[in-house]
Write a protein that holds these residues in place. Sequence first.
Motif, PDB file in Angstrom:
ATOM      1  N   MET A 123       0.832  -1.206   0.000  1.00 30.23           N
ATOM      2  CA  MET A 123       0.000   0.000   0.000  1.00 30.23           C
ATOM      3  C   MET A 123       0.868   1.258   0.000  1.00 30.23           C
TER       4      MET A 123
ATOM      5  N   VAL B 292       2.057   2.078  -3.451  1.00 30.62           N
ATOM      6  CA  VAL B 292       1.011   2.689  -4.277  1.00 30.62           C
ATOM      7  C   VAL B 292       0.778   4.130  -3.849  1.00 30.62           C
ATOM      8  N   TYR B 293       0.666   4.367  -2.551  1.00 34.85           N
ATOM      9  CA  TYR B 293       0.421   5.716  -2.046  1.00 34.85           C
ATOM     10  C   TYR B 293       1.551   6.663  -2.428  1.00 34.85           C
TER      11      TYR B 293
ATOM     12  N   LEU C 281      -0.649  -6.492  -9.782  1.00 34.49           N
ATOM     13  CA  LEU C 281      -0.435  -6.953  -8.406  1.00 34.49           C
ATOM     14  C   LEU C 281      -0.552  -8.468  -8.420  1.00 34.49           C
TER      15      LEU C 281
ATOM     16  N   GLU D 248      -8.316  -2.324  -1.661  1.00 39.35           N
ATOM     17  CA  GLU D 248      -7.758  -1.067  -1.148  1.00 39.35           C
ATOM     18  C   GLU D 248      -6.913  -0.380  -2.224  1.00 39.35           C
ATOM     19  N   LEU D 249      -6.083  -1.150  -2.921  1.00 38.42           N
ATOM     20  CA  LEU D 249      -5.225  -0.551  -3.943  1.00 38.42           C
ATOM     21  C   LEU D 249      -6.045  -0.026  -5.111  1.00 38.42           C
ATOM     22  N   ARG D 250      -7.157  -0.672  -5.404  1.00 37.93           N
ATOM     23  CA  ARG D 250      -8.013  -0.216  -6.501  1.00 37.93           C
ATOM     24  C   ARG D 250      -8.736   1.085  -6.167  1.00 37.93           C
TER      25      ARG D 250
ATOM     26  N   HIS E 112      -7.155   3.575  -5.279  1.00 36.74           N
ATOM     27  CA  HIS E 112      -6.185   4.538  -5.804  1.00 36.74           C
ATOM     28  C   HIS E 112      -5.857   4.280  -7.273  1.00 36.74           C
ATOM     29  N   ARG E 113      -6.007   3.036  -7.697  1.00 34.62           N
ATOM     30  CA  ARG E 113      -5.740   2.651  -9.089  1.00 34.62           C
ATOM     31  C   ARG E 113      -6.874   1.747  -9.559  1.00 34.62           C
TER      32      ARG E 113
ATOM     33  N   LEU F   6      -6.369  -1.402 -11.817  1.00 33.52           N
ATOM     34  CA  LEU F   6      -5.270  -2.291 -11.446  1.00 33.52           C
ATOM     35  C   LEU F   6      -5.593  -3.733 -11.809  1.00 33.52           C
TER      36      LEU F   6
END
Length: 115
Positions: A27, A30-31, A39, A57-59, A61-62, A65
């Motif tokens: 995370m 990514v941040y 991933l 969680e990553l999606r 922000h992206r 992904l």
Amino acid sequence: LVRSYVMTHLAALGYTAFPASSAAQAMAMVYDGFEFDLLFTDVIMPGSMNGPQLASELRRHRPNLRVLFTSGFADTTAFPAGQHGTDLLVKPYRRAELARMLRLVLDARVAAPAH
């Protein structure tokens, strides 16, 4: 040992890979704006977050992904079946299977999730 094994296979297949030892480290990458195309994570991970939770969680922000999950367990109820840009590679797997699944996920069209 498993991460080292996978990193060796990814390098042999010509991929540049950046390992993260935890969901928190992934995370943070990514941040911090770290760029990557996919991933690759286990469904079951140590700690308070599993692979699908990390991907979700990553999606945030992206959104587009691409994700390739892996699991050695028959029970993959935590795996988000049908979620865009995701697939599952069952352990144990051979390098050829890893290569095929990576290409399948990387080459797939990924539509933005509906809100």
